[in-house]
Design an enzyme around this catalytic site. Sequence first.
Site, short mmCIF file in Angstrom:
data_model
loop_
_atom_site.label_atom_id
_atom_site.label_comp_id
_atom_site.label_asym_id
_atom_site.label_seq_id
_atom_site.Cartn_x
_atom_site.Cartn_y
_atom_site.Cartn_z
N GLY A 47 0.72 -1.60 -0.24
CA GLY A 47 0.08 0.04 0.25
C GLY A 47 0.96 1.74 -0.36
O GLY A 47 2.12 1.50 0.55
N ARG A 85 -15.29 2.92 10.69
CA ARG A 85 -14.17 2.07 9.82
C ARG A 85 -15.27 0.75 9.10
O ARG A 85 -14.40 -0.34 8.92
CB ARG A 85 -13.12 1.81 11.10
N ASN A 138 -12.01 -4.47 2.18
CA ASN A 138 -10.86 -4.04 2.50
C ASN A 138 -10.17 -5.98 2.40
O ASN A 138 -9.29 -6.15 2.86
CB ASN A 138 -10.68 -3.29 3.75
N HIS A 174 -10.33 -1.15 17.60
CA HIS A 174 -9.62 0.12 17.25
C HIS A 174 -11.03 0.80 16.54
O HIS A 174 -11.73 0.36 15.79
CB HIS A 174 -8.80 -0.06 16.16
N1 APR Z 1 -3.27 -4.28 -3.22
C1 APR Z 1 -2.25 -3.22 -2.68
N2 APR Z 1 -2.58 -1.80 -2.78
C2 APR Z 1 -3.75 -1.76 -2.57
C3 APR Z 1 -4.72 -2.83 -2.73
C4 APR Z 1 -4.76 -3.95 -3.48
N3 APR Z 1 -5.61 -5.18 -3.60
N4 APR Z 1 -6.23 -1.73 -2.92
C5 APR Z 1 -5.83 -0.87 -3.00
N5 APR Z 1 -4.38 -0.91 -2.88
C6 APR Z 1 -4.20 0.83 -2.47
C7 APR Z 1 -4.86 1.95 -2.81
O1 APR Z 1 -4.31 2.01 -4.13
C8 APR Z 1 -4.36 3.13 -2.40
O2 APR Z 1 -2.84 3.27 -2.75
O3 APR Z 1 -4.10 0.96 -1.22
C9 APR Z 1 -4.05 2.32 -1.20
C10 APR Z 1 -4.28 3.04 -0.10
O4 APR Z 1 -3.81 4.14 0.37
P1 APR Z 1 -4.80 5.32 0.58
O5 APR Z 1 -6.02 5.75 -0.37
O6 APR Z 1 -4.31 6.97 0.39
O7 APR Z 1 -5.25 5.30 2.55
P2 APR Z 1 -4.85 5.29 3.12
O8 APR Z 1 -4.85 6.83 3.60
O9 APR Z 1 -2.94 5.14 3.69
O10 APR Z 1 -5.07 4.16 4.65
C11 APR Z 1 -4.37 2.67 3.74
O11 APR Z 1 -5.14 2.24 6.52
O12 APR Z 1 -5.87 3.53 8.50
C12 APR Z 1 -6.69 2.36 7.58
O13 APR Z 1 -8.61 3.19 7.38
C13 APR Z 1 -7.25 3.37 6.69
O14 APR Z 1 -7.88 1.26 5.61
C14 APR Z 1 -7.19 2.45 5.55
C15 APR Z 1 -5.85 2.35 5.13
#
Ligand code: APR
Length: 339
Positions: free
Chosen positions: A12, A91, A98, A178
Amino acid sequence: MAFKRPKIALIGGGQIGGVLAQLCAQRQLGDVVMYDIIENMPQGKALDIAEAARINQFDIKLFGTNTYKDIEGADLCIVTAGVPRKPGMSRDDLLTVNANIIKTVGENIKKFAPDSHVIVISNPLDAMVTLMQYVTGFPTNRVYGQAGVLDSSRFATFLAWELGVSVKDINALVLGGHGDKMVPLIRYANVNGIPVMELLKEKYGSSARAREIIDGIIERTRNAGTEIVTLLQNGSAFYSPAASALQMMEAVLHDEKRLLPVCAYLQGEYSVDGYYVGVPAILGKDGVEKIIEITLNEEEQKMFASSVAAVVKLVEDLIRLGFLPPKYHYQRGKLELVG
Ligand code: APR
């Protein structure tokens, strides 16, 4: 013997992943690979961070990828893959979307980094850690979640503001899942050893008023994530979650034996058997090395039980949705709540 820098895989590369990559680089914590499904995005962020190396004086390998094979041999995987909340969402609303993502991520971690530790940050946290452990099949001490470090830091921040003291002198602990039933522990919160309730009583001259103030702080702590989601409008908190993850990563990679609130697997501790919940634990090179059981009074036990019940419900939803096998929790022991 050849010395080797730890390999850190950030799964991510969004808001949290990006800040975390920068923090890892600035602390020279290890070599970093950042994976994301969005083409070229993690490559771009990694390049941008790497181009500050001369200025910030770090020297590590850092690259972005869209190929899971590149995480091969990682020592530590930090999972932020997923969708963050939008205003009005809890959440828990992220569960299905997720869970699908965590399933794929877990399968690839198992395949390419079978000896790694996994720290999950994706929400709903406690359920996502549970699923990650199930999918990887890794020992429970190697799969844990970040939430309590952040919740406790938020609690500490609000206490410092209220008391007019440096946040550096605050010790505060938040237990439980959480979610909005998390348990900020008032009795254990102190300023360099002085209980916060004593300081509040001194400030307001009455126990009742002190209690009102602390209740307000607890409420704000529980809703701190939502407060930021509402302000940002298009994402959730990311600076403080990244900083919290970094603290856990340093504890493990430097074998610090830190006592931190961790989303850890309980096997009878706190009268909970077979669930991941936020509790104080010793974090070191073997991951969650020891769960620390502290005494809870009746009120705290009740709040903790209600928070655990919310986690159990999410795990049951994962069973119902087919992400976990039926009777998952019966195989692992059944929940018994005190009080
Ligand atoms: N595999 C890898 N990465 C993925 C996938 C996947 N199948 N699906 C989505 N992503 C990536 C997205 O492309 C994105 O870049 O996960 C990333 C998540 O980043 P953000 O949308 O910016 O979210 P962020 O604020 O980093 O939070 C991530 O943490 O706090 C928790 O609730 C929040 O579940 C969320 C996670």
